[in-house]
Motif scaffolding. Structure first.
Motif, PDB file in Angstrom:
ATOM      1  N   ASN A  96       0.811  -1.225   0.000  1.00 17.19           N
ATOM      2  CA  ASN A  96       0.000   0.000   0.000  1.00 17.19           C
ATOM      3  C   ASN A  96       0.849   1.282   0.000  1.00 17.19           C
ATOM      4  N   ASP A  97       1.726   1.368  -0.997  1.00 18.99           N
ATOM      5  CA  ASP A  97       2.628   2.523  -1.089  1.00 18.99           C
ATOM      6  C   ASP A  97       1.891   3.802  -1.456  1.00 18.99           C
ATOM      7  N   ILE A  98       2.386   4.901  -0.919  1.00 19.89           N
ATOM      8  CA  ILE A  98       1.954   6.231  -1.347  1.00 19.89           C
ATOM      9  C   ILE A  98       2.945   6.792  -2.366  1.00 19.89           C
ATOM     10  N   ASN A  99       4.222   6.461  -2.162  1.00 18.71           N
ATOM     11  CA  ASN A  99       5.293   6.927  -3.039  1.00 18.71           C
ATOM     12  C   ASN A  99       6.017   5.746  -3.679  1.00 18.71           C
ATOM     13  N   PHE A 100       6.834   6.037  -4.684  1.00 23.02           N
ATOM     14  CA  PHE A 100       7.644   5.008  -5.311  1.00 23.02           C
ATOM     15  C   PHE A 100       8.746   4.553  -4.363  1.00 23.02           C
ATOM     16  N   LYS A 101       9.045   3.262  -4.387  1.00 24.19           N
ATOM     17  CA  LYS A 101      10.164   2.693  -3.635  1.00 24.19           C
ATOM     18  C   LYS A 101      11.130   2.058  -4.637  1.00 24.19           C
ATOM     19  N   GLU A 102      12.420   2.227  -4.374  1.00 28.87           N
ATOM     20  CA  GLU A 102      13.443   1.680  -5.273  1.00 28.87           C
ATOM     21  C   GLU A 102      14.004   0.388  -4.700  1.00 28.87           C
ATOM     22  N   TYR A 103      14.053  -0.652  -5.541  1.00 33.60           N
ATOM     23  CA  TYR A 103      14.565  -1.958  -5.140  1.00 33.60           C
ATOM     24  C   TYR A 103      15.738  -2.325  -6.033  1.00 33.60           C
ATOM     25  N   LEU A 104      16.816  -2.804  -5.411  1.00 32.97           N
ATOM     26  CA  LEU A 104      18.036  -3.173  -6.130  1.00 32.97           C
ATOM     27  C   LEU A 104      18.251  -4.672  -6.042  1.00 32.97           C
ATOM     28  N   ILE A 105      18.613  -5.274  -7.180  1.00 30.24           N
ATOM     29  CA  ILE A 105      18.922  -6.701  -7.226  1.00 30.24           C
ATOM     30  C   ILE A 105      20.352  -6.858  -7.722  1.00 30.24           C
ATOM     31  N   ASN A 106      21.190  -7.513  -6.929  1.00 29.02           N
ATOM     32  CA  ASN A 106      22.571  -7.790  -7.312  1.00 29.02           C
ATOM     33  C   ASN A 106      22.606  -9.051  -8.175  1.00 29.02           C
ATOM     34  N   LEU A 107      22.794  -8.894  -9.462  1.00 25.22           N
ATOM     35  CA  LEU A 107      22.746 -10.028 -10.383  1.00 25.22           C
ATOM     36  C   LEU A 107      23.961 -10.948 -10.245  1.00 25.22           C
ATOM     37  N   GLU A 108      25.016 -10.461  -9.603  1.00 29.61           N
ATOM     38  CA  GLU A 108      26.191 -11.311  -9.385  1.00 29.61           C
ATOM     39  C   GLU A 108      25.879 -12.465  -8.435  1.00 29.61           C
ATOM     40  N   GLU A 109      24.798 -12.347  -7.690  1.00 29.47           N
ATOM     41  CA  GLU A 109      24.418 -13.416  -6.773  1.00 29.47           C
ATOM     42  C   GLU A 109      23.737 -14.581  -7.485  1.00 29.47           C
ATOM     43  N   TYR A 110      23.589 -14.467  -8.822  1.00 29.81           N
ATOM     44  CA  TYR A 110      22.886 -15.503  -9.582  1.00 29.81           C
ATOM     45  C   TYR A 110      23.780 -15.991 -10.727  1.00 29.81           C
ATOM     46  N   PRO A 111      24.744 -16.868 -10.404  1.00 27.49           N
ATOM     47  CA  PRO A 111      25.721 -17.333 -11.401  1.00 27.49           C
ATOM     48  C   PRO A 111      25.089 -18.143 -12.531  1.00 27.49           C
ATOM     49  N   GLU A 112      23.862 -18.587 -12.343  1.00 26.31           N
ATOM     50  CA  GLU A 112      23.190 -19.345 -13.399  1.00 26.31           C
ATOM     51  C   GLU A 112      22.775 -18.463 -14.577  1.00 26.31           C
ATOM     52  N   LEU A 113      22.822 -17.151 -14.408  1.00 30.62           N
ATOM     53  CA  LEU A 113      22.531 -16.254 -15.527  1.00 30.62           C
ATOM     54  C   LEU A 113      23.607 -16.385 -16.594  1.00 30.62           C
ATOM     55  N   GLU A 114      23.191 -16.451 -17.854  1.00 35.66           N
ATOM     56  CA  GLU A 114      24.150 -16.515 -18.945  1.00 35.66           C
ATOM     57  C   GLU A 114      24.592 -15.106 -19.335  1.00 35.66           C
ATOM     58  N   VAL A 115      25.356 -14.987 -20.410  1.00 34.96           N
ATOM     59  CA  VAL A 115      26.033 -13.731 -20.718  1.00 34.96           C
ATOM     60  C   VAL A 115      25.068 -12.617 -21.117  1.00 34.96           C
ATOM     61  N   GLN A 116      24.120 -12.915 -21.994  1.00 32.25           N
ATOM     62  CA  GLN A 116      23.268 -11.885 -22.571  1.00 32.25           C
ATOM     63  C   GLN A 116      21.836 -11.959 -22.031  1.00 32.25           C
ATOM     64  N   LEU A 117      21.270 -10.798 -21.773  1.00 26.96           N
ATOM     65  CA  LEU A 117      19.873 -10.720 -21.351  1.00 26.96           C
ATOM     66  C   LEU A 117      18.967 -10.852 -22.569  1.00 26.96           C
ATOM     67  N   GLU A 118      18.039 -11.782 -22.504  1.00 26.14           N
ATOM     68  CA  GLU A 118      17.110 -11.989 -23.617  1.00 26.14           C
ATOM     69  C   GLU A 118      15.791 -11.256 -23.387  1.00 26.14           C
ATOM     70  N   ARG A 119      15.218 -11.404 -22.198  1.00 26.55           N
ATOM     71  CA  ARG A 119      13.923 -10.791 -21.938  1.00 26.55           C
ATOM     72  C   ARG A 119      13.706 -10.698 -20.425  1.00 26.55           C
ATOM     73  N   LEU A 120      12.889  -9.740 -20.031  1.00 23.49           N
ATOM     74  CA  LEU A 120      12.525  -9.572 -18.625  1.00 23.49           C
ATOM     75  C   LEU A 120      11.026  -9.784 -18.435  1.00 23.49           C
ATOM     76  N   ARG A 121      10.674 -10.339 -17.274  1.00 21.04           N
ATOM     77  CA  ARG A 121       9.290 -10.352 -16.830  1.00 21.04           C
ATOM     78  C   ARG A 121       9.243  -9.835 -15.396  1.00 21.04           C
ATOM     79  N   ILE A 122       8.179  -9.133 -15.082  1.00 21.19           N
ATOM     80  CA  ILE A 122       8.015  -8.614 -13.724  1.00 21.19           C
ATOM     81  C   ILE A 122       6.608  -8.932 -13.247  1.00 21.19           C
ATOM     82  N   THR A 123       6.525  -9.527 -12.072  1.00 20.14           N
ATOM     83  CA  THR A 123       5.254  -9.709 -11.376  1.00 20.14           C
ATOM     84  C   THR A 123       5.266  -8.703 -10.226  1.00 20.14           C
TER      85      THR A 123
END
Length: 453
Positions: free
Chosen positions: A408-435
Protein backbone atom coordinates in the motif's frame (compact mmCIF):
# COMPACT_ATOMS: atom_id res chain seq x y z
CA UNK A 1 51.71 59.80 -26.92
CA UNK A 2 48.02 60.36 -27.59
CA UNK A 3 48.42 58.79 -31.04
CA UNK A 4 50.13 55.74 -29.50
CA UNK A 5 47.28 55.30 -26.97
CA UNK A 6 44.72 55.52 -29.76
CA UNK A 7 46.61 52.87 -31.75
CA UNK A 8 46.76 50.59 -28.69
CA UNK A 9 43.02 50.97 -28.13
CA UNK A 10 42.29 50.23 -31.78
CA UNK A 11 44.62 47.22 -31.81
CA UNK A 12 43.06 45.86 -28.62
CA UNK A 13 39.58 46.29 -30.07
CA UNK A 14 40.68 44.55 -33.26
CA UNK A 15 42.17 41.61 -31.33
CA UNK A 16 39.04 41.28 -29.19
CA UNK A 17 36.90 41.41 -32.32
CA UNK A 18 39.00 38.72 -34.00
CA UNK A 19 38.83 36.58 -30.86
CA UNK A 20 35.05 37.03 -30.67
CA UNK A 21 34.66 36.13 -34.35
CA UNK A 22 36.89 33.08 -33.86
CA UNK A 23 34.81 31.95 -30.89
CA UNK A 24 31.63 32.43 -32.92
CA UNK A 25 33.13 30.45 -35.75
CA UNK A 26 34.20 27.67 -33.39
CA UNK A 27 30.74 27.68 -31.79
CA UNK A 28 29.08 27.47 -35.19
CA UNK A 29 31.15 24.43 -36.07
CA UNK A 30 30.99 22.67 -32.72
CA UNK A 31 30.64 18.98 -33.48
CA UNK A 32 27.29 17.43 -32.64
CA UNK A 33 26.98 14.08 -30.91
CA UNK A 34 23.55 12.49 -30.50
CA UNK A 35 23.48 8.81 -29.59
CA UNK A 36 19.74 8.45 -30.22
CA UNK A 37 18.32 10.94 -32.72
CA UNK A 38 14.82 9.44 -33.08
CA UNK A 39 14.00 7.65 -29.81
CA UNK A 40 11.28 5.00 -30.01
CA UNK A 41 10.55 5.65 -33.71
CA UNK A 42 12.14 2.45 -35.02
CA UNK A 43 14.18 4.30 -37.65
CA UNK A 44 17.42 2.78 -38.92
CA UNK A 45 19.70 2.40 -41.98
CA UNK A 46 20.00 6.17 -42.42
CA UNK A 47 21.40 7.48 -45.74
CA UNK A 48 21.77 11.14 -46.48
CA UNK A 49 21.84 13.80 -49.17
CA UNK A 50 22.38 17.55 -48.75
CA UNK A 51 20.28 19.97 -50.83
CA UNK A 52 19.82 23.74 -50.40
CA UNK A 53 21.27 23.75 -46.91
CA UNK A 54 19.16 20.86 -45.64
CA UNK A 55 20.24 17.35 -44.83
CA UNK A 56 17.72 14.75 -45.98
CA UNK A 57 17.93 11.36 -44.32
CA UNK A 58 16.24 8.27 -45.74
CA UNK A 59 15.57 5.61 -43.08
CA UNK A 60 14.03 2.18 -42.93
CA UNK A 61 11.32 1.65 -40.31
CA UNK A 62 11.19 -1.41 -38.07
CA UNK A 63 7.62 -2.67 -38.08
CA UNK A 64 7.13 -3.44 -34.39
CA UNK A 65 9.09 -3.36 -31.16
CA UNK A 66 7.58 -6.77 -30.37
CA UNK A 67 9.19 -8.55 -33.36
CA UNK A 68 11.13 -11.64 -32.30
CA UNK A 69 12.51 -13.44 -35.34
CA UNK A 70 13.89 -11.13 -38.04
CA UNK A 71 14.08 -7.54 -39.29
CA UNK A 72 10.55 -6.71 -40.47
CA UNK A 73 10.66 -3.25 -42.04
CA UNK A 74 7.37 -1.92 -43.37
CA UNK A 75 8.37 1.40 -44.99
CA UNK A 76 11.05 4.01 -45.54
CA UNK A 77 10.77 7.48 -44.02
CA UNK A 78 12.35 10.75 -45.19
CA UNK A 79 13.42 13.28 -42.53
CA UNK A 80 15.28 16.58 -42.90
CA UNK A 81 17.14 19.15 -40.82
CA UNK A 82 19.08 22.37 -41.26
CA UNK A 83 21.05 22.11 -38.00
CA UNK A 84 21.36 18.36 -37.17
CA UNK A 85 19.24 19.02 -34.06
CA UNK A 86 15.67 19.82 -35.12
CA UNK A 87 14.11 17.35 -37.55
CA UNK A 88 11.08 17.38 -39.81
CA UNK A 89 9.36 14.35 -41.29
CA UNK A 90 8.98 14.93 -45.04
CA UNK A 91 7.44 11.79 -46.50
CA UNK A 92 7.13 8.01 -46.53
CA UNK A 93 7.87 5.41 -49.19
CA UNK A 94 5.84 2.21 -48.94
CA UNK A 95 6.85 -1.21 -50.27
CA UNK A 96 3.57 -1.21 -52.23
CA UNK A 97 5.02 1.76 -54.17
CA UNK A 98 7.56 -0.70 -55.56
CA UNK A 99 7.71 -4.18 -57.04
CA UNK A 100 8.16 -5.52 -53.48
CA UNK A 101 4.41 -5.35 -52.83
CA UNK A 102 2.85 -5.72 -49.42
CA UNK A 103 5.87 -7.25 -47.65
CA UNK A 104 7.91 -5.85 -44.74
CA UNK A 105 11.12 -5.99 -46.79
CA UNK A 106 12.23 -2.33 -46.69
CA UNK A 107 15.88 -2.89 -45.91
CA UNK A 108 18.76 -0.44 -46.43
CA UNK A 109 19.15 1.85 -49.44
CA UNK A 110 20.98 4.94 -50.67
CA UNK A 111 19.97 8.27 -52.22
CA UNK A 112 21.78 10.37 -54.85
CA UNK A 113 21.04 13.23 -57.27
CA UNK A 114 21.81 13.47 -60.97
CA UNK A 115 20.68 16.24 -63.34
CA UNK A 116 17.89 17.39 -61.01
CA UNK A 117 16.52 13.88 -60.47
CA UNK A 118 16.76 11.97 -57.20
CA UNK A 119 17.39 8.23 -57.27
CA UNK A 120 16.54 6.02 -54.31
CA UNK A 121 18.23 2.60 -54.50
CA UNK A 122 16.61 0.19 -52.07
CA UNK A 123 17.00 -3.34 -50.79
CA UNK A 124 14.20 -5.88 -51.07
CA UNK A 125 15.22 -7.53 -47.83
CA UNK A 126 18.46 -9.40 -48.66
CA UNK A 127 17.14 -10.66 -52.01
CA UNK A 128 17.75 -7.93 -54.58
CA UNK A 129 17.99 -4.18 -55.20
CA UNK A 130 15.56 -1.83 -56.96
CA UNK A 131 15.55 1.87 -57.88
CA UNK A 132 13.00 4.70 -57.61
CA UNK A 133 13.11 8.24 -58.97
CA UNK A 134 11.67 11.64 -57.95
CA UNK A 135 11.97 15.33 -58.82
CA UNK A 136 12.65 16.28 -55.20
CA UNK A 137 14.41 14.67 -52.24
CA UNK A 138 11.01 14.84 -50.54
CA UNK A 139 9.44 12.66 -53.22
CA UNK A 140 7.03 11.36 -54.28
CA UNK A 141 9.19 8.50 -55.54
CA UNK A 142 8.14 6.18 -58.37
CA UNK A 143 9.51 2.72 -59.10
CA UNK A 144 11.66 3.29 -62.19
CA UNK A 145 11.75 -0.32 -63.40
CA UNK A 146 8.98 -2.28 -61.71
CA UNK A 147 11.58 -5.00 -61.17
CA UNK A 148 15.05 -5.28 -59.59
CA UNK A 149 18.01 -3.37 -60.94
CA UNK A 150 20.21 -5.99 -59.25
CA UNK A 151 18.28 -9.28 -59.50
CA UNK A 152 19.00 -12.49 -57.65
CA UNK A 153 21.79 -14.41 -59.36
CA UNK A 154 23.66 -11.36 -60.68
CA UNK A 155 26.58 -12.25 -58.38
CA UNK A 156 25.97 -15.98 -58.23
CA UNK A 157 24.84 -17.37 -54.90
CA UNK A 158 25.70 -14.19 -53.00
CA UNK A 159 23.03 -11.64 -52.17
CA UNK A 160 22.85 -8.37 -54.21
CA UNK A 161 21.45 -5.97 -51.60
CA UNK A 162 22.51 -3.03 -49.35
CA UNK A 163 23.41 -0.55 -52.14
CA UNK A 164 25.81 2.36 -51.75
CA UNK A 165 26.16 4.94 -54.55
CA UNK A 166 29.36 6.91 -55.09
CA UNK A 167 29.83 9.72 -57.64
CA UNK A 168 33.17 11.04 -58.86
CA UNK A 169 33.89 13.12 -61.98
CA UNK A 170 30.41 12.42 -63.31
CA UNK A 171 30.76 8.64 -62.96
CA UNK A 172 28.21 6.94 -60.71
CA UNK A 173 29.16 3.62 -59.15
CA UNK A 174 26.89 1.28 -57.24
CA UNK A 175 28.46 -0.85 -54.49
CA UNK A 176 26.54 -3.66 -52.83
CA UNK A 177 26.72 -7.05 -51.16
CA UNK A 178 27.45 -8.71 -47.84
CA UNK A 179 30.64 -10.46 -46.82
CA UNK A 180 32.11 -9.78 -50.24
CA UNK A 181 31.36 -6.52 -52.01
CA UNK A 182 30.77 -5.82 -55.68
CA UNK A 183 30.67 -2.64 -57.77
CA UNK A 184 29.37 -1.61 -61.19
CA UNK A 185 29.18 1.66 -63.12
CA UNK A 186 25.66 2.95 -63.70
CA UNK A 187 24.56 4.11 -67.14
CA UNK A 188 23.62 7.77 -67.65
CA UNK A 189 19.95 6.87 -67.13
CA UNK A 190 20.86 5.66 -63.57
CA UNK A 191 18.51 2.70 -63.86
CA UNK A 192 20.75 0.24 -65.70
CA UNK A 193 24.31 -1.04 -65.43
CA UNK A 194 27.07 -0.12 -67.85
CA UNK A 195 29.04 -3.26 -66.98
CA UNK A 196 28.89 -6.54 -65.13
CA UNK A 197 29.51 -6.19 -61.38
CA UNK A 198 33.11 -6.75 -60.33
CA UNK A 199 34.32 -7.80 -56.90
CA UNK A 200 35.96 -5.39 -54.47
CA UNK A 201 38.96 -6.87 -52.72
CA UNK A 202 39.54 -6.19 -49.02
CA UNK A 203 42.87 -7.42 -47.65
CA UNK A 204 43.57 -8.21 -44.02
CA UNK A 205 46.78 -7.33 -42.18
CA UNK A 206 48.44 -10.39 -43.74
CA UNK A 207 47.46 -9.40 -47.27
CA UNK A 208 44.82 -12.11 -47.58
CA UNK A 209 41.29 -11.68 -48.95
CA UNK A 210 39.01 -10.72 -46.07
CA UNK A 211 35.37 -11.48 -45.29
CA UNK A 212 33.52 -8.34 -44.24
CA UNK A 213 29.79 -7.93 -43.46
CA UNK A 214 26.69 -6.34 -44.98
CA UNK A 215 26.16 -2.65 -45.91
CA UNK A 216 29.34 -1.14 -47.33
CA UNK A 217 29.86 2.59 -46.68
CA UNK A 218 32.13 4.43 -49.16
CA UNK A 219 33.47 7.98 -48.93
CA UNK A 220 36.58 9.93 -49.89
CA UNK A 221 38.66 12.39 -47.89
CA UNK A 222 41.69 14.05 -49.44
CA UNK A 223 43.15 11.33 -51.69
CA UNK A 224 41.97 8.37 -49.62
CA UNK A 225 38.90 6.21 -50.13
CA UNK A 226 37.33 4.70 -47.04
CA UNK A 227 35.26 1.53 -46.80
CA UNK A 228 33.37 1.05 -43.51
CA UNK A 229 31.32 -1.93 -42.36
CA UNK A 230 30.10 -3.16 -38.95
CA UNK A 231 32.55 -1.32 -36.64
CA UNK A 232 35.52 -1.91 -38.96
CA UNK A 233 37.12 -0.06 -41.85
CA UNK A 234 39.67 -0.25 -44.66
CA UNK A 235 41.44 2.33 -46.84
CA UNK A 236 42.61 2.54 -50.46
CA UNK A 237 44.10 4.96 -52.99
CA UNK A 238 41.65 3.62 -55.57
CA UNK A 239 37.85 3.66 -55.47
CA UNK A 240 37.63 0.00 -56.46
CA UNK A 241 40.46 -1.08 -54.24
CA UNK A 242 42.06 -3.21 -53.21
CA UNK A 243 41.27 -1.91 -49.73
CA UNK A 244 43.55 -2.61 -46.78
CA UNK A 245 41.97 -3.34 -43.41
CA UNK A 246 42.95 -0.79 -40.76
CA UNK A 247 41.01 -1.73 -37.62
CA UNK A 248 38.05 -0.62 -35.57
CA UNK A 249 35.69 2.10 -36.70
CA UNK A 250 33.05 3.82 -34.57
CA UNK A 251 30.84 1.51 -32.56
CA UNK A 252 27.41 0.60 -33.94
CA UNK A 253 26.52 -0.61 -37.41
CA UNK A 254 25.22 0.33 -40.88
CA UNK A 255 27.24 3.49 -41.43
CA UNK A 256 26.66 6.50 -43.68
CA UNK A 257 29.16 9.39 -43.80
CA UNK A 258 28.48 13.00 -44.78
CA UNK A 259 30.26 16.35 -44.38
CA UNK A 260 28.46 19.25 -42.68
CA UNK A 261 30.02 22.69 -42.17
CA UNK A 262 33.52 21.26 -42.52
CA UNK A 263 32.95 18.40 -40.07
CA UNK A 264 32.60 14.77 -41.09
CA UNK A 265 29.77 12.82 -39.44
CA UNK A 266 28.67 9.21 -39.33
CA UNK A 267 25.05 8.09 -39.16
CA UNK A 268 24.96 4.74 -37.38
CA UNK A 269 22.50 2.07 -36.31
CA UNK A 270 21.84 1.56 -32.62
CA UNK A 271 19.69 -0.85 -30.61
CA UNK A 272 17.22 1.65 -29.17
CA UNK A 273 14.60 -0.84 -27.91
CA UNK A 274 16.00 -4.22 -28.93
CA UNK A 275 17.68 -6.14 -31.73
CA UNK A 276 14.67 -5.72 -34.00
CA UNK A 277 13.54 -2.20 -33.05
CA UNK A 278 16.45 0.11 -33.55
CA UNK A 279 17.46 3.74 -33.79
CA UNK A 280 19.98 6.13 -35.32
CA UNK A 281 23.04 7.83 -33.84
CA UNK A 282 25.00 10.81 -35.17
CA UNK A 283 28.68 10.88 -34.27
CA UNK A 284 31.47 13.22 -35.43
CA UNK A 285 34.18 11.44 -37.39
CA UNK A 286 37.81 12.40 -36.75
CA UNK A 287 41.05 11.58 -38.54
CA UNK A 288 44.73 11.20 -37.69
CA UNK A 289 47.46 12.93 -39.69
CA UNK A 290 48.05 9.79 -41.77
CA UNK A 291 44.36 9.63 -42.70
CA UNK A 292 43.42 6.76 -40.41
CA UNK A 293 40.32 7.14 -38.26
CA UNK A 294 40.81 8.65 -34.83
CA UNK A 295 38.34 6.81 -32.62
CA UNK A 296 37.65 8.58 -29.29
CA UNK A 297 38.46 6.55 -26.20
CA UNK A 298 34.98 7.20 -24.86
CA UNK A 299 33.25 6.08 -28.08
CA UNK A 300 30.20 4.10 -27.09
CA UNK A 301 27.10 2.53 -28.55
CA UNK A 302 23.50 3.16 -27.52
CA UNK A 303 22.25 2.17 -25.03
CA UNK A 304 25.70 2.68 -23.56
CA UNK A 305 25.42 1.33 -20.01
CA UNK A 306 23.15 -1.66 -19.78
CA UNK A 307 19.53 -0.89 -20.56
CA UNK A 308 17.10 1.58 -19.05
CA UNK A 309 13.38 2.27 -19.26
CA UNK A 310 12.21 5.53 -17.70
CA UNK A 311 9.01 5.84 -19.77
CA UNK A 312 9.59 9.47 -20.74
CA UNK A 313 7.90 9.07 -24.12
CA UNK A 314 5.65 6.00 -23.97
CA UNK A 315 5.27 2.48 -22.63
CA UNK A 316 7.20 1.12 -25.63
CA UNK A 317 9.13 -2.03 -24.90
CA UNK A 318 6.67 -3.40 -22.32
CA UNK A 319 3.28 -5.09 -22.46
CA UNK A 320 0.99 -7.04 -20.17
CA UNK A 321 1.15 -10.83 -20.33
CA UNK A 322 -1.68 -11.66 -17.93
CA UNK A 323 -3.74 -10.41 -15.04
CA UNK A 324 -3.44 -6.70 -15.72
CA UNK A 325 -3.77 -3.96 -18.26
CA UNK A 326 -0.71 -1.80 -18.98
CA UNK A 327 -1.05 1.88 -19.80
CA UNK A 328 1.38 4.77 -20.08
CA UNK A 329 1.07 7.59 -17.59
CA UNK A 330 2.08 11.05 -18.84
CA UNK A 331 3.84 11.50 -15.50
CA UNK A 332 6.46 9.14 -17.02
CA UNK A 333 5.47 5.78 -15.69
CA UNK A 334 3.54 2.64 -16.61
CA UNK A 335 0.70 1.33 -14.50
CA UNK A 336 -2.14 -1.14 -14.37
CA UNK A 337 -4.95 -2.61 -12.33
CA UNK A 338 -4.37 -6.03 -10.78
CA UNK A 339 -6.95 -8.40 -12.25
CA UNK A 340 -5.51 -11.72 -11.10
CA UNK A 341 -1.98 -13.12 -11.39
CA UNK A 342 -0.30 -10.07 -12.90
CA UNK A 343 2.77 -10.24 -15.16
CA UNK A 344 4.32 -7.67 -17.52
CA UNK A 345 7.02 -8.39 -20.08
CA UNK A 346 9.73 -6.57 -22.04
CA UNK A 347 10.63 -6.89 -25.71
CA UNK A 348 12.89 -9.80 -26.69
CA UNK A 349 16.61 -9.78 -27.58
CA UNK A 350 17.65 -6.94 -25.27
CA UNK A 351 21.37 -7.37 -26.06
CA UNK A 352 22.62 -6.49 -22.60
CA UNK A 353 25.84 -7.99 -21.22
CA UNK A 354 25.04 -9.34 -17.76
CA UNK A 355 28.73 -9.80 -16.95
CA UNK A 356 29.35 -6.06 -17.34
CA UNK A 357 26.08 -4.81 -15.86
CA UNK A 358 25.28 -6.46 -12.58
CA UNK A 359 22.50 -4.47 -10.90
CA UNK A 360 18.80 -4.48 -11.71
CA UNK A 361 16.92 -1.41 -10.45
CA UNK A 362 13.13 -1.37 -10.06
CA UNK A 363 11.14 1.68 -8.86
CA UNK A 364 7.70 0.45 -7.89
CA UNK A 365 4.60 1.91 -6.29
CA UNK A 366 2.68 -1.08 -4.95
CA UNK A 367 -0.95 -0.15 -4.29
CA UNK A 368 -1.96 -3.57 -3.02
CA UNK A 369 -1.57 -5.81 0.00
CA UNK A 370 1.31 -7.73 -1.64
CA UNK A 371 4.60 -7.94 0.26
CA UNK A 372 6.57 -9.63 -2.50
CA UNK A 373 7.29 -9.05 -6.19
CA UNK A 374 9.21 -11.19 -8.66
CA UNK A 375 11.63 -10.40 -11.47
CA UNK A 376 12.34 -13.11 -14.06
CA UNK A 377 15.38 -12.92 -16.35
CA UNK A 378 15.74 -15.02 -19.48
CA UNK A 379 19.35 -15.09 -20.69
CA UNK A 380 21.43 -16.77 -23.38
CA UNK A 381 24.94 -17.20 -24.72
CA UNK A 382 25.34 -15.29 -27.98
CA UNK A 383 26.69 -17.46 -30.78
CA UNK A 384 26.16 -16.56 -34.42
CA UNK A 385 22.64 -15.72 -35.58
CA UNK A 386 21.14 -16.79 -32.26
CA UNK A 387 17.66 -15.44 -33.05
CA UNK A 388 17.17 -17.71 -36.09
CA UNK A 389 16.39 -20.68 -33.87
CA UNK A 390 13.30 -18.80 -32.77
CA UNK A 391 11.62 -21.19 -30.38
CA UNK A 392 9.12 -19.81 -27.87
CA UNK A 393 11.00 -18.69 -24.79
CA UNK A 394 10.93 -21.32 -22.04
CA UNK A 395 10.26 -19.29 -18.91
CA UNK A 396 10.72 -22.37 -16.74
CA UNK A 397 14.45 -22.03 -17.43
CA UNK A 398 14.50 -18.36 -16.46
CA UNK A 399 16.06 -17.10 -13.24
CA UNK A 400 13.24 -16.03 -10.91
CA UNK A 401 14.13 -13.55 -8.18
CA UNK A 402 11.66 -12.72 -5.42
CA UNK A 403 12.04 -9.39 -3.66
CA UNK A 404 10.36 -8.09 -0.53
CA UNK A 405 8.28 -4.96 -1.09
CA UNK A 406 6.17 -2.69 1.04
CA UNK A 407 2.37 -2.83 0.82
CA UNK A 408 0.00 0.00 0.00
CA UNK A 409 2.63 2.52 -1.09
CA UNK A 410 1.95 6.23 -1.35
CA UNK A 411 5.29 6.93 -3.04
CA UNK A 412 7.64 5.01 -5.31
CA UNK A 413 10.16 2.69 -3.63
CA UNK A 414 13.44 1.68 -5.27
CA UNK A 415 14.56 -1.96 -5.14
CA UNK A 416 18.04 -3.17 -6.13
CA UNK A 417 18.92 -6.70 -7.23
CA UNK A 418 22.57 -7.79 -7.31
CA UNK A 419 22.75 -10.03 -10.38
CA UNK A 420 26.19 -11.31 -9.38
CA UNK A 421 24.42 -13.42 -6.77
CA UNK A 422 22.89 -15.50 -9.58
CA UNK A 423 25.72 -17.33 -11.40
CA UNK A 424 23.19 -19.35 -13.40
CA UNK A 425 22.53 -16.25 -15.53
CA UNK A 426 24.15 -16.52 -18.95
CA UNK A 427 26.03 -13.73 -20.72
CA UNK A 428 23.27 -11.89 -22.57
CA UNK A 429 19.87 -10.72 -21.35
CA UNK A 430 17.11 -11.99 -23.62
CA UNK A 431 13.92 -10.79 -21.94
CA UNK A 432 12.53 -9.57 -18.63
CA UNK A 433 9.29 -10.35 -16.83
CA UNK A 434 8.01 -8.61 -13.72
CA UNK A 435 5.25 -9.71 -11.38
CA UNK A 436 4.76 -6.48 -9.40
CA UNK A 437 2.46 -7.93 -6.76
CA UNK A 438 2.77 -11.63 -5.87
CA UNK A 439 -0.15 -13.49 -4.34
CA UNK A 440 -2.87 -10.86 -4.61
CA UNK A 441 -5.83 -10.52 -6.96
CA UNK A 442 -6.73 -6.87 -6.55
CA UNK A 443 -5.16 -3.44 -6.27
CA UNK A 444 -2.87 -1.66 -8.71
CA UNK A 445 0.81 -1.11 -9.49
CA UNK A 446 2.93 1.64 -11.03
CA UNK A 447 6.57 1.59 -12.24
CA UNK A 448 8.62 4.63 -13.28
CA UNK A 449 12.03 2.98 -13.75
CA UNK A 450 13.48 -0.38 -14.76
CA UNK A 451 17.18 -0.57 -15.51
CA UNK A 452 20.16 -2.87 -15.82
CA UNK A 453 23.22 -0.96 -14.58
Amino acid sequence: MKTVKILIVLLTALLLSCKENTLKKESKHTAILNLNVFPEKGLVDAHSIIKDGRLYVFCGHDESWDTEDTWRMNRWEIWSTDNLINWKKENEILPTDTYIGDKPNCWAGDIIERDGKYYWYFSNKNKDTGVMVADSPKGPFVDALGKPLLPEGIIGKLHPYDPEIYEENGVYTIFFGAGYYFAATLNNNMISLAEKPKSIIVLDENGKDMWTADKPCIFKRNDIYYLIWEKKYAMSKNLRGPYTFKGASLKEGHCNVFEWEGQYYALLENKDISLFYRGISIKPLYFNEDGTLNIPRDDTSYPANGRKWDFDISEMGWHSVEGSNLIWNKNKSIKGEILGNTTIESSRWLLTDLKKHDTLVLRLKNKSAATKAMVSLASYTSKGAFWKNNKPLNWEKAVNIEIEITANDINFKEYLINLEEYPELEVQLERLRITPALGVKEGSWEIDKISIE
